[in-house]
Design a protein around this motif. Sequence first.
Motif, PDB file in Angstrom:
ATOM      1  N   ARG A  98       0.933  -1.149   0.018  1.00  0.00           N
ATOM      2  CA  ARG A  98       0.141  -0.379   0.100  1.00  0.00           C
ATOM      3  C   ARG A  98       0.636   0.904   0.067  1.00  0.00           C
ATOM      4  NH1 ARG A  98      -5.263  -0.170   0.327  1.00  0.00           N
ATOM      5  NH2 ARG A  98      -6.326  -2.615   0.650  1.00  0.00           N
ATOM      6  N   LEU A  99       0.256   2.500  -0.880  1.00  0.00           N
ATOM      7  CA  LEU A  99       1.073   2.916  -0.735  1.00  0.00           C
ATOM      8  C   LEU A  99       0.192   4.577  -1.021  1.00  0.00           C
ATOM      9  CD1 LEU A  99       4.123   4.540  -1.615  1.00  0.00           C
ATOM     10  CD2 LEU A  99       3.978   5.042  -4.135  1.00  0.00           C
ATOM     11  N   GLY A 100       0.697   5.261   0.024  1.00  0.00           N
ATOM     12  CA  GLY A 100      -0.518   6.608  -0.281  1.00  0.00           C
ATOM     13  C   GLY A 100      -2.395   6.140  -0.030  1.00  0.00           C
ATOM     14  N   GLY A 101      -1.767   4.426   1.244  1.00  0.00           N
ATOM     15  CA  GLY A 101      -3.852   4.329   1.621  1.00  0.00           C
ATOM     16  C   GLY A 101      -3.993   3.571   0.135  1.00  0.00           C
ATOM     17  N   ARG A 102      -3.377   3.606  -0.889  1.00  0.00           N
ATOM     18  CA  ARG A 102      -3.781   2.861  -2.209  1.00  0.00           C
ATOM     19  C   ARG A 102      -3.091   1.454  -2.444  1.00  0.00           C
ATOM     20  NH1 ARG A 102      -6.962   3.440  -6.167  1.00  0.00           N
ATOM     21  NH2 ARG A 102      -7.692   5.768  -5.399  1.00  0.00           N
ATOM     22  N   TYR A 128      12.039  -5.495   2.329  1.00  0.00           N
ATOM     23  CA  TYR A 128      11.225  -5.113   1.645  1.00  0.00           C
ATOM     24  C   TYR A 128       9.657  -5.041   1.912  1.00  0.00           C
ATOM     25  CZ  TYR A 128      14.538  -3.206  -1.670  1.00  0.00           C
ATOM     26  OH  TYR A 128      15.730  -2.192  -1.974  1.00  0.00           O
ATOM     27  N   ARG A 129       9.044  -6.214   2.751  1.00  0.00           N
ATOM     28  CA  ARG A 129       7.684  -6.801   3.000  1.00  0.00           C
ATOM     29  C   ARG A 129       7.855  -5.721   4.292  1.00  0.00           C
ATOM     30  NH1 ARG A 129       7.716 -13.045   1.340  1.00  0.00           N
ATOM     31  NH2 ARG A 129       7.188 -12.485  -1.046  1.00  0.00           N
ATOM     32  N   LEU A 135       7.521   5.888   3.596  1.00  0.00           N
ATOM     33  CA  LEU A 135       8.481   6.640   4.252  1.00  0.00           C
ATOM     34  C   LEU A 135       9.484   5.877   3.491  1.00  0.00           C
ATOM     35  CD1 LEU A 135       7.189   6.401   8.068  1.00  0.00           C
ATOM     36  CD2 LEU A 135       7.061   7.934   6.439  1.00  0.00           C
ATOM     37  N   MET A 136       9.461   5.267   3.064  1.00  0.00           N
ATOM     38  CA  MET A 136      11.850   4.283   2.823  1.00  0.00           C
ATOM     39  C   MET A 136      12.145   5.110   1.680  1.00  0.00           C
ATOM     40  SD  MET A 136      10.413   0.136   2.626  1.00  0.00           S
ATOM     41  CE  MET A 136      11.720  -0.632   1.675  1.00  0.00           C
ATOM     42  N   LEU A 142      10.447   7.263  -6.901  1.00  0.00           N
ATOM     43  CA  LEU A 142       8.901   6.348  -6.983  1.00  0.00           C
ATOM     44  C   LEU A 142       7.837   7.446  -7.245  1.00  0.00           C
ATOM     45  CD1 LEU A 142       8.269   4.124  -9.068  1.00  0.00           C
ATOM     46  CD2 LEU A 142       7.002   3.796  -6.284  1.00  0.00           C
ATOM     47  N   ARG A 143       7.813   7.888  -5.186  1.00  0.00           N
ATOM     48  CA  ARG A 143       6.831   9.077  -4.525  1.00  0.00           C
ATOM     49  C   ARG A 143       6.841  10.504  -5.345  1.00  0.00           C
ATOM     50  NH1 ARG A 143       9.304   6.724   0.074  1.00  0.00           N
ATOM     51  NH2 ARG A 143      10.178   8.313   0.314  1.00  0.00           N
ATOM     52  N   ALA A 144       8.115  10.989  -5.486  1.00  0.00           N
ATOM     53  CA  ALA A 144       8.591  12.102  -6.255  1.00  0.00           C
ATOM     54  C   ALA A 144       8.151  11.983  -7.964  1.00  0.00           C
ATOM     55  CB  ALA A 144       9.308  12.421  -6.191  1.00  0.00           C
ATOM     56  N   LEU A 145       8.172  10.875  -8.663  1.00  0.00           N
ATOM     57  CA  LEU A 145       7.565  11.042  -9.835  1.00  0.00           C
ATOM     58  C   LEU A 145       5.588  11.058 -10.342  1.00  0.00           C
ATOM     59  CD1 LEU A 145       8.484   9.631 -12.779  1.00  0.00           C
ATOM     60  CD2 LEU A 145       7.385   7.435 -11.826  1.00  0.00           C
TER      61      LEU A 145
END
Length: 271
Positions: A98-102, A128-129, A135-136, A142-145
């Motif tokens: 989940r990233l950004g709740g999705r 990674y799991r 936060l990683m 990827l978050r910036a992308l």
Amino acid sequence: MRPLPVARERRHTLYFLEGAKAFAPVFLDTEVDMERVWRHRAAAAEEGRRYSVVSYVLHAGARVVADHPQANSAIGGRLLPRTVTYDSTSAKLALDRRLGGRRVVLAAVLPGLERAGLEEIQRQVDHYRDGDPDLMDEFANLRALHKLPVPIGRALFRRATRSLTARAARTGTFAVTSLGHRAVDGFHSVGGTTITLGVGRVVDRPVVRDGVVTVAPVMRLNLAFDHRVIDGAEAADVLTEIKERLEGFPGTPEGGEDRTAAATGAGSTDR
């Protein structure tokens, strides 16, 4: 009801799939008798060590791919196609996170696996799991992308994956993806590398050993290969050798991993 933009947390998947259209995938599959792996897992669990099925596949796959330089290669360029063969074997591992709740698919690259023992591979998988993708540091780019306008994000993604020499660090030299934690026997996926392994569930099935029918834990293992880089015969060799390594695990002692090979029992169903 009105159309909505694609969630920004999934934009990287769309960018990747646009590039994957260039692949010429062909699909193979086999069944693997996981009895030796199951015994090793059970004995390790008694000692307080937990190994996931995908770690065994990474362990076997990295060594086999390293033995087949064409499988450890990549291709690029349209007008003047070029290939590069990598000196080391790194795996792109698909993650359901989940990233950004999705809920999304993320990819982690595990380097130098042809030299890594099972313990080290599991440590990387757990990192990674267990980590939080929000936060990683590994997912900061990827978050910036995701925050960029789609045209800019798409262009930057293409630029980042265009270089053949840098591609291994970004996408790995082979890929592994697993849906075996659900009721999925087998599936095929193109992971952006010349070889992609798809891991299904492990279930008890009838097998023949020395002319006798018995029940054993069996896993469906699928392989997709990019026909632009290698041909079917060599891809079949890769799949066969991975199967043989898993069925003969641990095989050649590596880092003391053979200590539990003769143990008996069933392992955890945790992937």
